[in-house]
Design a protein around this motif. Sequence first.
Motif: not given
Length: 175
Positions: A25-32, A62-70
Motif C-alpha cells: 500500500x505504501x508502494x502504491x501511495x508513493x507511486x501515485x 526492494x528492487x521494485x520500490x527503489x526505482x520509483x524512490x529514485x
Amino acid sequence: TGLQLVSAALAHPGGQRADARRARALFDLGHLCNHLGRHRDARDALEQSLAIVRALGDDARQAAILQPLGLAHAGLGEQDEARRCYETAIAAARRADRADQLLPALVCLAQWHQAQAGWAEAAALYGQALALARAQGGGAALAIVRLNLGMVALRAGDAEAARQHAREAQALAEA
C-alpha cells in the motif's frame, strides 16, 4: 481517487501492521504521488515501504520500490541519492535473480546517466537492458530501450546508429 483509497486503507487500524500488505500500500501511495508530482510524499511513503521489505528480506520488492524512490529523489533534485537508489535496485534484482526487476532498474540508471550527459555509461546500461528485453520476448520494453539507444547514439554523434535504433523502435511499436 486512487490516492484517497490507498491513504484511507493505510489509516485504517488493520493497515498499521508492518507487513507485506502495508509495504504494498505504501508502494502504491508513493507511486501515485510520483505521478502527481508530489515527490516529497512519494519519497516518504516509498522509504517506509522499503524499510518494511528490507526487514522482511524481500530483495525483489526492494528492487521494485527503489526505482520509483529514485524517481522521487530525482524529482526533488537529489540526484546522487537517485543514482544510489537505481544502483541498489540493480543489485537487489540481481540478488533475487529477477530479470523483470533488473530491466527497469537498468533503464532508470541509464536514463539518469543520459540526463547527466553520460552517453557512454547510458549506452552500456541500455545495452544490458537490450539483451534482457530480447530474452524476455521484446514487446514494449524492447521498443523503449531501442528508442533510448537511438537518442544516446544521436547525442553521441552517431546518426546512422540513431536511425537504425529508431527504425527498430518504430517497427516494434507498430507490431
